[in-house]
Design an enzyme around this catalytic site. Structure first.
Site, PDB file in Angstrom:
ATOM      1  N   HIS A  64      36.615 107.289  55.619  1.00 23.38           N
ATOM      2  CA  HIS A  64      35.179 107.891  55.417  1.00 23.38           C
ATOM      3  C   HIS A  64      34.272 106.644  55.251  1.00 23.38           C
ATOM      4  CE1 HIS A  64      36.807 107.343  51.479  1.00 23.38           C
ATOM      5  NE2 HIS A  64      35.179 107.389  51.005  1.00 23.38           N
ATOM      6  N   ARG A  65      34.770 105.543  54.793  1.00 25.47           N
ATOM      7  CA  ARG A  65      33.870 104.301  54.646  1.00 25.47           C
ATOM      8  C   ARG A  65      34.852 103.282  55.131  1.00 25.47           C
ATOM      9  NH1 ARG A  65      29.823 106.528  53.185  1.00 25.47           N
ATOM     10  NH2 ARG A  65      29.403 107.434  50.869  1.00 25.47           N
ATOM     11  N   LYS A  69      40.146  99.195  52.143  1.00 23.01           N
ATOM     12  CA  LYS A  69      40.346  97.987  51.155  1.00 23.01           C
ATOM     13  C   LYS A  69      41.565  98.409  50.291  1.00 23.01           C
ATOM     14  CE  LYS A  69      38.846  94.228  49.245  1.00 23.01           C
ATOM     15  NZ  LYS A  69      40.261  93.737  49.262  1.00 23.01           N
ATOM     16  N   LYS A  93      39.621 105.725  43.905  1.00 22.91           N
ATOM     17  CA  LYS A  93      39.330 104.682  42.955  1.00 22.91           C
ATOM     18  C   LYS A  93      37.804 103.973  43.403  1.00 22.91           C
ATOM     19  CE  LYS A  93      42.466 101.841  42.108  1.00 22.91           C
ATOM     20  NZ  LYS A  93      43.516 100.638  41.953  1.00 22.91           N
ATOM     21  N   ASP A  98      31.943 103.802  43.078  1.00 26.57           N
ATOM     22  CA  ASP A  98      31.000 103.567  44.123  1.00 26.57           C
ATOM     23  C   ASP A  98      31.097 102.229  44.929  1.00 26.57           C
ATOM     24  OD1 ASP A  98      29.376 105.795  44.176  1.00 26.57           O
ATOM     25  OD2 ASP A  98      28.371 105.367  42.447  1.00 26.57           O
ATOM     26  N   LYS A 105      46.306 100.284  51.597  1.00 29.44           N
ATOM     27  CA  LYS A 105      47.549  99.344  50.731  1.00 29.44           C
ATOM     28  C   LYS A 105      48.481  98.796  51.626  1.00 29.44           C
ATOM     29  CE  LYS A 105      48.038  98.369  46.151  1.00 29.44           C
ATOM     30  NZ  LYS A 105      47.207  98.463  45.287  1.00 29.44           N
ATOM     31  N   SER A 362      36.184  92.323  44.175  1.00 31.15           N
ATOM     32  CA  SER A 362      36.634  92.369  45.609  1.00 31.15           C
ATOM     33  C   SER A 362      35.525  92.752  46.320  1.00 31.15           C
ATOM     34  CB  SER A 362      37.767  92.828  45.976  1.00 31.15           C
ATOM     35  OG  SER A 362      39.012  92.358  45.708  1.00 31.15           O
TER      36      SER A 362
HETATM   37  N1  GLU Z   1      45.263  95.607  43.979  1.00 32.67           N
HETATM   38  C1  GLU Z   1      44.017  95.880  43.490  1.00 32.67           C
HETATM   39  C2  GLU Z   1      44.122  97.431  43.075  1.00 32.67           C
HETATM   40  O1  GLU Z   1      45.283  98.271  42.875  1.00 32.67           O
HETATM   41  C3  GLU Z   1      42.867  95.862  44.513  1.00 32.67           C
HETATM   42  C4  GLU Z   1      43.161  94.877  45.495  1.00 32.67           C
HETATM   43  C5  GLU Z   1      41.902  94.536  46.123  1.00 32.67           C
HETATM   44  O2  GLU Z   1      40.766  94.028  45.733  1.00 32.67           O
HETATM   45  O3  GLU Z   1      41.553  94.977  47.491  1.00 32.67           O
HETATM   46  O4  GLU Z   1      43.085  98.082  42.564  1.00 32.67           O
END
Ligand code: GLU
Length: 471
Positions: A64-65, A69, A93, A98, A105, A362
Protein backbone atom coordinates in the site's frame (compact mmCIF):
# COMPACT_ATOMS: atom_id res chain seq x y z
CA UNK A 1 8.69 -26.14 12.15
CA UNK A 2 5.75 -26.20 14.53
CA UNK A 3 7.10 -23.15 16.31
CA UNK A 4 7.16 -21.24 13.05
CA UNK A 5 3.74 -22.14 11.73
CA UNK A 6 2.42 -21.14 15.16
CA UNK A 7 4.15 -17.80 14.76
CA UNK A 8 2.28 -16.99 11.53
CA UNK A 9 -0.95 -18.29 13.04
CA UNK A 10 -0.35 -16.12 16.11
CA UNK A 11 0.15 -12.97 14.07
CA UNK A 12 -2.92 -13.79 11.98
CA UNK A 13 -4.99 -14.43 15.11
CA UNK A 14 -3.97 -11.11 16.65
CA UNK A 15 -4.78 -9.39 13.36
CA UNK A 16 -8.16 -11.13 13.05
CA UNK A 17 -9.14 -10.27 16.61
CA UNK A 18 -8.61 -6.58 15.81
CA UNK A 19 -10.21 -6.77 12.34
CA UNK A 20 -13.32 -8.49 13.72
CA UNK A 21 -13.99 -5.42 15.88
CA UNK A 22 -13.88 -3.13 12.84
CA UNK A 23 -16.29 -2.37 10.04
CA UNK A 24 -14.20 -2.98 6.92
CA UNK A 25 -15.33 -3.46 3.29
CA UNK A 26 -15.83 -7.18 2.62
CA UNK A 27 -12.60 -8.96 1.75
CA UNK A 28 -10.27 -6.11 2.66
CA UNK A 29 -9.10 -7.56 5.98
CA UNK A 30 -8.26 -10.88 4.30
CA UNK A 31 -6.37 -9.06 1.59
CA UNK A 32 -4.31 -7.05 4.08
CA UNK A 33 -3.54 -10.07 6.24
CA UNK A 34 -1.95 -12.23 3.54
CA UNK A 35 1.45 -11.65 1.93
CA UNK A 36 1.18 -10.26 -1.61
CA UNK A 37 4.16 -12.18 -2.94
CA UNK A 38 6.82 -14.49 -1.55
CA UNK A 39 10.03 -15.24 -3.43
CA UNK A 40 11.85 -18.40 -2.57
CA UNK A 41 15.40 -18.26 -3.86
CA UNK A 42 17.80 -21.18 -4.10
CA UNK A 43 21.33 -20.19 -4.92
CA UNK A 44 24.66 -21.98 -5.16
CA UNK A 45 27.83 -20.78 -3.41
CA UNK A 46 31.25 -22.37 -3.50
CA UNK A 47 32.31 -23.16 0.09
CA UNK A 48 35.58 -24.90 0.89
CA UNK A 49 35.93 -26.44 -2.56
CA UNK A 50 32.36 -27.66 -2.90
CA UNK A 51 29.16 -26.11 -4.20
CA UNK A 52 26.48 -25.66 -1.56
CA UNK A 53 22.93 -24.64 -2.32
CA UNK A 54 21.33 -22.19 0.11
CA UNK A 55 17.68 -21.32 0.52
CA UNK A 56 16.47 -17.78 1.03
CA UNK A 57 13.20 -15.87 0.97
CA UNK A 58 11.89 -12.39 0.47
CA UNK A 59 8.28 -11.92 1.46
CA UNK A 60 6.46 -8.77 0.36
CA UNK A 61 3.50 -8.39 2.64
CA UNK A 62 1.71 -5.16 1.79
CA UNK A 63 2.45 -2.70 -1.00
CA UNK A 64 0.00 0.00 0.00
CA UNK A 65 3.11 2.16 0.33
CA UNK A 66 6.40 1.77 -1.51
CA UNK A 67 9.13 0.86 -1.04
CA UNK A 68 8.43 -2.17 1.09
CA UNK A 69 10.77 -2.46 4.05
CA UNK A 70 12.09 -5.08 6.41
CA UNK A 71 15.22 -6.81 7.57
CA UNK A 72 17.10 -9.84 6.30
CA UNK A 73 17.60 -12.61 8.86
CA UNK A 74 20.40 -15.16 8.76
CA UNK A 75 19.45 -18.19 10.82
CA UNK A 76 19.51 -21.97 10.49
CA UNK A 77 15.90 -22.22 11.73
CA UNK A 78 14.04 -19.94 9.34
CA UNK A 79 11.11 -21.03 7.22
CA UNK A 80 8.81 -19.43 4.72
CA UNK A 81 5.97 -19.08 7.20
CA UNK A 82 8.27 -17.36 9.71
CA UNK A 83 9.36 -14.86 7.04
CA UNK A 84 5.72 -14.25 6.13
CA UNK A 85 4.83 -13.58 9.77
CA UNK A 86 7.75 -11.19 10.13
CA UNK A 87 6.81 -9.39 6.88
CA UNK A 88 3.26 -8.92 8.14
CA UNK A 89 4.55 -7.45 11.41
CA UNK A 90 6.63 -4.98 9.36
CA UNK A 91 3.51 -3.66 7.56
CA UNK A 92 1.67 -3.14 10.84
CA UNK A 93 4.69 -1.66 12.57
CA UNK A 94 5.40 0.88 9.82
CA UNK A 95 1.75 1.95 9.77
CA UNK A 96 1.62 2.40 13.56
CA UNK A 97 4.68 4.67 13.70
CA UNK A 98 3.81 6.52 10.48
CA UNK A 99 6.78 5.29 8.51
CA UNK A 100 5.56 5.41 4.90
CA UNK A 101 6.64 1.93 3.83
CA UNK A 102 4.93 -1.34 3.06
CA UNK A 103 6.09 -4.43 4.93
CA UNK A 104 8.59 -7.06 3.82
CA UNK A 105 11.09 -9.49 5.30
CA UNK A 106 13.91 -11.66 4.04
CA UNK A 107 15.86 -14.59 5.35
CA UNK A 108 18.61 -17.00 4.43
CA UNK A 109 18.74 -20.46 5.97
CA UNK A 110 22.30 -20.28 7.25
CA UNK A 111 24.04 -20.37 10.62
CA UNK A 112 26.46 -17.43 10.44
CA UNK A 113 28.61 -18.95 13.21
CA UNK A 114 29.57 -21.83 10.92
CA UNK A 115 31.11 -19.65 8.22
CA UNK A 116 34.12 -17.38 7.93
CA UNK A 117 33.66 -13.71 7.14
CA UNK A 118 34.81 -14.30 3.60
CA UNK A 119 32.30 -17.13 3.12
CA UNK A 120 29.49 -15.04 4.59
CA UNK A 121 30.39 -12.29 2.17
CA UNK A 122 30.03 -14.68 -0.75
CA UNK A 123 26.68 -15.97 0.54
CA UNK A 124 25.37 -12.44 1.13
CA UNK A 125 26.52 -11.17 -2.24
CA UNK A 126 25.02 -14.13 -4.08
CA UNK A 127 21.70 -13.69 -2.24
CA UNK A 128 21.75 -9.94 -2.95
CA UNK A 129 22.35 -10.61 -6.67
CA UNK A 130 19.27 -12.83 -6.72
CA UNK A 131 17.27 -10.16 -4.92
CA UNK A 132 18.24 -7.63 -7.60
CA UNK A 133 17.57 -9.97 -10.50
CA UNK A 134 14.47 -11.73 -9.29
CA UNK A 135 12.94 -9.94 -6.32
CA UNK A 136 12.92 -6.23 -7.26
CA UNK A 137 15.54 -4.97 -4.79
CA UNK A 138 15.63 -1.21 -5.43
CA UNK A 139 15.52 2.08 -3.48
CA UNK A 140 11.99 2.67 -4.73
CA UNK A 141 10.49 -0.84 -4.55
CA UNK A 142 12.03 -2.94 -1.80
CA UNK A 143 14.63 -1.85 0.74
CA UNK A 144 16.09 -4.42 3.16
CA UNK A 145 17.71 -3.68 6.50
CA UNK A 146 19.42 -5.69 9.23
CA UNK A 147 17.78 -8.33 11.40
CA UNK A 148 18.95 -11.31 13.49
CA UNK A 149 22.30 -12.57 12.23
CA UNK A 150 22.99 -9.60 9.96
CA UNK A 151 24.30 -6.09 10.56
CA UNK A 152 26.10 -3.12 9.00
CA UNK A 153 28.71 -5.36 7.34
CA UNK A 154 26.13 -7.40 5.40
CA UNK A 155 24.20 -4.23 4.48
CA UNK A 156 27.41 -2.79 2.99
CA UNK A 157 27.88 -5.90 0.81
CA UNK A 158 24.28 -5.72 -0.40
CA UNK A 159 24.74 -2.08 -1.41
CA UNK A 160 27.90 -2.93 -3.30
CA UNK A 161 26.14 -5.68 -5.27
CA UNK A 162 23.27 -3.35 -6.16
CA UNK A 163 25.75 -0.71 -7.39
CA UNK A 164 27.42 -3.27 -9.65
CA UNK A 165 24.07 -3.92 -11.32
CA UNK A 166 23.02 -0.25 -11.38
CA UNK A 167 26.15 1.93 -11.59
CA UNK A 168 24.09 4.85 -12.88
CA UNK A 169 21.56 4.95 -10.02
CA UNK A 170 22.26 8.19 -8.19
CA UNK A 171 20.05 6.96 -5.30
CA UNK A 172 21.79 3.60 -4.96
CA UNK A 173 22.73 4.17 -1.30
CA UNK A 174 19.00 4.12 -0.41
CA UNK A 175 18.66 0.48 -1.55
CA UNK A 176 19.45 -0.84 1.91
CA UNK A 177 19.53 0.66 5.42
CA UNK A 178 21.47 -0.13 8.56
CA UNK A 179 24.78 0.58 6.85
CA UNK A 180 27.79 1.88 8.76
CA UNK A 181 27.59 5.63 9.37
CA UNK A 182 30.87 5.95 7.47
CA UNK A 183 29.43 3.99 4.54
CA UNK A 184 26.27 5.96 3.69
CA UNK A 185 24.54 4.98 6.95
CA UNK A 186 23.21 7.23 9.70
CA UNK A 187 24.35 7.78 13.26
CA UNK A 188 22.08 6.11 15.80
CA UNK A 189 20.77 3.31 13.54
CA UNK A 190 22.70 0.53 15.24
CA UNK A 191 21.26 1.29 18.69
CA UNK A 192 17.85 2.35 17.33
CA UNK A 193 15.65 -0.61 18.26
CA UNK A 194 16.95 -0.58 21.84
CA UNK A 195 16.63 3.19 21.99
CA UNK A 196 13.04 3.00 20.71
CA UNK A 197 12.19 0.49 23.44
CA UNK A 198 13.61 2.86 26.04
CA UNK A 199 11.52 5.72 24.67
CA UNK A 200 8.42 3.49 24.61
CA UNK A 201 8.90 2.54 28.26
CA UNK A 202 9.52 6.16 29.25
CA UNK A 203 6.26 7.10 27.54
CA UNK A 204 4.45 4.35 29.42
CA UNK A 205 5.69 5.87 32.69
CA UNK A 206 4.36 9.27 31.56
CA UNK A 207 0.85 7.78 31.69
CA UNK A 208 -0.12 7.31 35.34
CA UNK A 209 -3.35 5.52 34.32
CA UNK A 210 -1.33 2.84 32.49
CA UNK A 211 1.22 2.59 35.29
CA UNK A 212 -1.62 2.05 37.74
CA UNK A 213 -3.33 -0.47 35.47
CA UNK A 214 -0.11 -2.45 35.42
CA UNK A 215 -0.04 -2.43 39.23
CA UNK A 216 3.03 -0.22 39.44
CA UNK A 217 3.71 3.24 40.77
CA UNK A 218 6.25 6.01 40.28
CA UNK A 219 8.75 6.29 37.46
CA UNK A 220 11.45 4.17 35.85
CA UNK A 221 14.05 4.83 38.54
CA UNK A 222 14.73 1.68 40.56
CA UNK A 223 12.33 -0.51 38.56
CA UNK A 224 13.38 -4.17 38.42
CA UNK A 225 13.86 -5.45 34.91
CA UNK A 226 14.57 -8.85 33.35
CA UNK A 227 15.88 -8.98 29.80
CA UNK A 228 15.92 -12.03 27.57
CA UNK A 229 18.65 -11.87 24.93
CA UNK A 230 21.68 -9.61 25.08
CA UNK A 231 22.00 -9.24 21.30
CA UNK A 232 21.81 -5.87 19.61
CA UNK A 233 18.28 -5.08 20.83
CA UNK A 234 18.47 -6.47 24.37
CA UNK A 235 21.93 -5.11 25.02
CA UNK A 236 21.10 -1.56 24.01
CA UNK A 237 17.78 -1.32 25.82
CA UNK A 238 19.21 -2.83 29.02
CA UNK A 239 22.25 -0.56 28.89
CA UNK A 240 20.22 2.61 28.30
CA UNK A 241 17.66 1.80 31.00
CA UNK A 242 20.43 1.08 33.48
CA UNK A 243 22.74 3.97 32.66
CA UNK A 244 20.24 6.70 31.84
CA UNK A 245 17.05 5.87 33.72
CA UNK A 246 18.35 4.28 36.90
CA UNK A 247 16.49 1.01 36.32
CA UNK A 248 17.87 -2.21 37.83
CA UNK A 249 18.61 -5.11 35.48
CA UNK A 250 17.99 -7.96 37.90
CA UNK A 251 18.02 -10.78 35.34
CA UNK A 252 19.61 -11.52 31.97
CA UNK A 253 18.44 -14.65 30.15
CA UNK A 254 20.63 -16.08 27.41
CA UNK A 255 20.68 -19.29 25.36
CA UNK A 256 22.96 -21.09 27.86
CA UNK A 257 21.28 -20.01 31.09
CA UNK A 258 20.50 -16.87 33.02
CA UNK A 259 22.18 -14.49 35.46
CA UNK A 260 20.30 -12.98 38.38
CA UNK A 261 21.24 -10.38 40.93
CA UNK A 262 18.68 -8.43 43.01
CA UNK A 263 21.15 -5.54 43.31
CA UNK A 264 21.39 -5.16 39.54
CA UNK A 265 23.75 -6.69 36.98
CA UNK A 266 26.33 -4.62 35.16
CA UNK A 267 25.09 -4.92 31.56
CA UNK A 268 28.39 -3.84 30.04
CA UNK A 269 30.45 -6.41 31.89
CA UNK A 270 27.96 -9.23 31.18
CA UNK A 271 28.08 -8.29 27.48
CA UNK A 272 31.86 -8.40 27.61
CA UNK A 273 31.72 -11.87 29.14
CA UNK A 274 29.33 -13.09 26.42
CA UNK A 275 31.63 -11.73 23.69
CA UNK A 276 34.59 -13.55 25.18
CA UNK A 277 32.95 -16.83 26.18
CA UNK A 278 29.94 -17.11 23.89
CA UNK A 279 27.39 -17.20 26.73
CA UNK A 280 26.64 -16.15 30.31
CA UNK A 281 27.94 -19.34 31.97
CA UNK A 282 31.00 -18.74 34.12
CA UNK A 283 30.25 -15.06 34.77
CA UNK A 284 31.55 -14.36 38.21
CA UNK A 285 29.51 -11.41 39.45
CA UNK A 286 26.03 -12.96 39.77
CA UNK A 287 24.03 -16.12 40.44
CA UNK A 288 23.93 -18.43 37.44
CA UNK A 289 20.68 -20.28 36.72
CA UNK A 290 21.04 -23.19 34.33
CA UNK A 291 17.36 -23.29 33.36
CA UNK A 292 17.33 -19.81 31.80
CA UNK A 293 13.67 -20.00 30.74
CA UNK A 294 12.60 -20.24 34.41
CA UNK A 295 13.91 -16.69 34.95
CA UNK A 296 11.27 -15.39 32.52
CA UNK A 297 8.82 -16.36 35.28
CA UNK A 298 10.69 -14.58 38.07
CA UNK A 299 9.24 -11.67 40.05
CA UNK A 300 10.02 -8.32 38.33
CA UNK A 301 8.43 -5.06 37.23
CA UNK A 302 9.25 -5.23 33.52
CA UNK A 303 10.12 -8.26 31.40
CA UNK A 304 11.78 -7.50 28.06
CA UNK A 305 11.83 -10.52 25.74
CA UNK A 306 14.39 -9.42 23.14
CA UNK A 307 15.49 -12.72 21.63
CA UNK A 308 13.30 -14.98 19.53
CA UNK A 309 9.63 -15.36 18.73
CA UNK A 310 7.42 -17.75 20.68
CA UNK A 311 9.09 -17.39 24.09
CA UNK A 312 5.98 -16.67 26.13
CA UNK A 313 3.54 -19.47 25.43
CA UNK A 314 0.34 -20.89 26.85
CA UNK A 315 2.56 -23.13 28.92
CA UNK A 316 4.51 -20.48 30.85
CA UNK A 317 2.10 -17.49 30.56
CA UNK A 318 0.13 -18.47 33.69
CA UNK A 319 3.35 -18.27 35.74
CA UNK A 320 4.73 -14.99 34.38
CA UNK A 321 4.98 -12.55 37.29
CA UNK A 322 6.11 -9.42 35.44
CA UNK A 323 3.75 -6.46 35.66
CA UNK A 324 4.71 -5.15 32.23
CA UNK A 325 6.01 -6.98 29.16
CA UNK A 326 7.93 -4.76 26.75
CA UNK A 327 8.30 -6.75 23.54
CA UNK A 328 11.73 -6.20 22.02
CA UNK A 329 11.69 -9.25 19.74
CA UNK A 330 9.18 -9.80 16.97
CA UNK A 331 6.42 -12.12 18.13
CA UNK A 332 7.82 -13.16 21.53
CA UNK A 333 4.31 -13.82 22.86
CA UNK A 334 2.05 -16.35 21.15
CA UNK A 335 -1.62 -15.50 20.58
CA UNK A 336 -2.65 -18.08 23.18
CA UNK A 337 -0.29 -16.63 25.77
CA UNK A 338 -1.50 -13.15 24.90
CA UNK A 339 -5.05 -14.11 25.84
CA UNK A 340 -3.95 -15.61 29.16
CA UNK A 341 -1.89 -12.53 30.00
CA UNK A 342 -4.71 -10.19 29.05
CA UNK A 343 -7.05 -12.02 31.40
CA UNK A 344 -4.43 -11.87 34.13
CA UNK A 345 -4.04 -8.10 33.66
CA UNK A 346 -0.38 -8.12 32.58
CA UNK A 347 0.29 -4.91 30.68
CA UNK A 348 1.86 -5.68 27.29
CA UNK A 349 3.61 -3.00 25.24
CA UNK A 350 3.39 -4.88 21.95
CA UNK A 351 6.17 -5.60 19.44
CA UNK A 352 4.38 -3.88 16.53
CA UNK A 353 4.85 -0.64 18.40
CA UNK A 354 7.65 -1.20 20.91
CA UNK A 355 10.39 -2.44 18.58
CA UNK A 356 9.62 -0.06 15.71
CA UNK A 357 12.64 2.13 16.53
CA UNK A 358 14.85 0.20 14.13
CA UNK A 359 12.72 0.71 11.08
CA UNK A 360 12.00 4.30 12.11
CA UNK A 361 15.68 5.20 12.01
CA UNK A 362 16.02 3.15 8.81
CA UNK A 363 13.44 5.54 7.38
CA UNK A 364 15.60 8.51 8.42
CA UNK A 365 18.60 6.83 6.80
CA UNK A 366 16.66 6.24 3.57
CA UNK A 367 15.63 9.92 3.47
CA UNK A 368 19.22 10.98 4.13
CA UNK A 369 20.40 8.79 1.26
CA UNK A 370 17.78 10.18 -1.13
CA UNK A 371 18.46 13.77 -0.14
CA UNK A 372 22.24 13.26 -0.33
CA UNK A 373 22.86 15.41 2.71
CA UNK A 374 23.50 14.80 6.39
CA UNK A 375 20.75 16.03 8.72
CA UNK A 376 21.74 19.29 10.37
CA UNK A 377 24.43 20.19 7.83
CA UNK A 378 22.78 23.40 6.68
CA UNK A 379 21.53 24.78 9.97
CA UNK A 380 24.12 23.77 12.54
CA UNK A 381 26.44 26.80 12.43
CA UNK A 382 23.49 29.11 11.93
CA UNK A 383 21.90 27.81 15.13
CA UNK A 384 25.17 28.28 17.01
CA UNK A 385 25.40 31.86 15.79
CA UNK A 386 21.80 32.49 16.85
CA UNK A 387 22.71 31.18 20.30
CA UNK A 388 25.64 33.62 20.47
CA UNK A 389 23.33 36.47 19.52
CA UNK A 390 20.86 35.53 22.25
CA UNK A 391 23.68 35.45 24.82
CA UNK A 392 24.92 38.85 23.66
CA UNK A 393 21.41 40.32 23.86
CA UNK A 394 20.88 38.85 27.35
CA UNK A 395 24.17 40.30 28.56
CA UNK A 396 23.42 43.72 27.12
CA UNK A 397 19.94 43.78 28.64
CA UNK A 398 20.90 42.51 32.08
CA UNK A 399 24.45 43.86 32.33
CA UNK A 400 25.40 40.43 33.73
CA UNK A 401 27.52 37.69 32.17
CA UNK A 402 25.50 34.62 31.13
CA UNK A 403 26.71 31.62 33.20
CA UNK A 404 28.77 29.01 31.32
CA UNK A 405 26.19 26.24 31.76
CA UNK A 406 23.53 28.34 30.02
CA UNK A 407 26.05 29.45 27.35
CA UNK A 408 26.78 25.81 26.56
CA UNK A 409 23.10 25.02 26.10
CA UNK A 410 22.41 28.07 23.95
CA UNK A 411 25.39 27.60 21.65
CA UNK A 412 25.15 23.88 21.10
CA UNK A 413 23.38 23.10 17.86
CA UNK A 414 21.96 19.72 16.99
CA UNK A 415 24.12 17.23 15.09
CA UNK A 416 22.91 14.20 13.19
CA UNK A 417 22.72 11.91 16.24
CA UNK A 418 20.75 14.50 18.25
CA UNK A 419 18.29 14.87 15.41
CA UNK A 420 17.90 11.11 14.93
CA UNK A 421 17.20 10.66 18.64
CA UNK A 422 14.78 13.56 18.68
CA UNK A 423 12.92 12.18 15.64
CA UNK A 424 12.80 8.71 17.18
CA UNK A 425 11.60 9.98 20.56
CA UNK A 426 8.87 12.01 18.87
CA UNK A 427 7.82 9.00 16.81
CA UNK A 428 7.60 6.68 19.81
CA UNK A 429 5.69 9.21 21.89
CA UNK A 430 3.21 10.02 19.12
CA UNK A 431 2.54 6.39 18.32
CA UNK A 432 1.95 5.52 22.00
CA UNK A 433 -0.60 8.30 22.22
CA UNK A 434 -2.27 7.33 18.96
CA UNK A 435 -2.68 3.79 20.27
CA UNK A 436 -4.15 5.19 23.51
CA UNK A 437 -6.58 7.34 21.51
CA UNK A 438 -7.61 4.30 19.49
CA UNK A 439 -8.23 2.41 22.72
CA UNK A 440 -10.30 5.31 24.07
CA UNK A 441 -12.33 5.42 20.83
CA UNK A 442 -12.69 1.65 20.64
CA UNK A 443 -12.75 0.37 24.25
CA UNK A 444 -13.81 -3.05 22.96
CA UNK A 445 -10.16 -3.48 21.92
CA UNK A 446 -9.39 -3.87 25.64
CA UNK A 447 -5.61 -3.92 25.37
CA UNK A 448 -2.75 -2.09 23.75
CA UNK A 449 -1.93 -4.81 21.22
CA UNK A 450 -5.45 -5.03 19.81
CA UNK A 451 -5.65 -1.22 19.68
CA UNK A 452 -2.27 -1.08 17.91
CA UNK A 453 -3.43 -3.63 15.32
CA UNK A 454 -6.68 -1.67 14.85
CA UNK A 455 -4.69 1.49 14.27
CA UNK A 456 -2.50 -0.30 11.72
CA UNK A 457 -5.50 -1.77 9.92
CA UNK A 458 -7.23 1.64 9.87
CA UNK A 459 -4.20 3.28 8.30
CA UNK A 460 -3.48 0.52 5.78
CA UNK A 461 -7.10 0.19 4.69
CA UNK A 462 -7.37 3.97 4.33
CA UNK A 463 -4.34 3.89 2.03
CA UNK A 464 -5.94 1.11 -0.04
CA UNK A 465 -9.28 2.88 -0.32
CA UNK A 466 -7.95 6.40 -0.89
CA UNK A 467 -5.40 5.40 -3.51
CA UNK A 468 -8.00 3.46 -5.45
CA UNK A 469 -6.03 0.23 -5.10
CA UNK A 470 -9.04 -1.53 -3.64
CA UNK A 471 -11.55 -2.18 -6.47
N1 GLU B 1 14.72 -5.83 11.51
C1 GLU B 1 14.05 -4.65 11.89
C2 GLU B 1 12.67 -4.99 12.46
O1 GLU B 1 12.33 -6.13 12.71
C3 GLU B 1 13.83 -3.64 10.77
C4 GLU B 1 14.82 -3.63 9.69
C5 GLU B 1 14.75 -2.41 8.80
O2 GLU B 1 15.17 -1.39 9.26
O3 GLU B 1 14.26 -2.53 7.67
O4 GLU B 1 11.90 -4.10 12.71
Amino acid sequence: MARNSTFLESVDRMFSRAASLMDLPPGLADHIRECNVVYQLRFPVEIRGEIRTFRGWRAIHSEHRLPTKGGIRFSPNVSQSEVEALAALMSYKCAIVDVPFGGAKGAVEVDPREYTEEELERITRRFAADLVRKARLSPSLDVPGPDMGTGPREMGWILDVYKTFHPDDVNAAAVVTGKRPTASGIRGRHEATGRGLQYALREFFRHPDDVKKAGLEGGLEGKRIIVQGLGNVGYHVAKFLQEEDGAKIIGIVEWDGALVDENGLDVESVKQHIMEHGGVKGYGGATYVENGASVLEAECDVLIPAALEGQITEENAPRIKAKVILEGANGPTTAGADEILRRRGVFIIPDVYANAGGVTVSYFEWIKNLSHIRFGRLERRFEEMRGQQVIQALEELTGQPVPQSIRDVLTSAAGELDLVRSGLDDTMRNAYNEIKETLARRPEAEDMRTAAYMLAIEKISRAYLEHGVWP
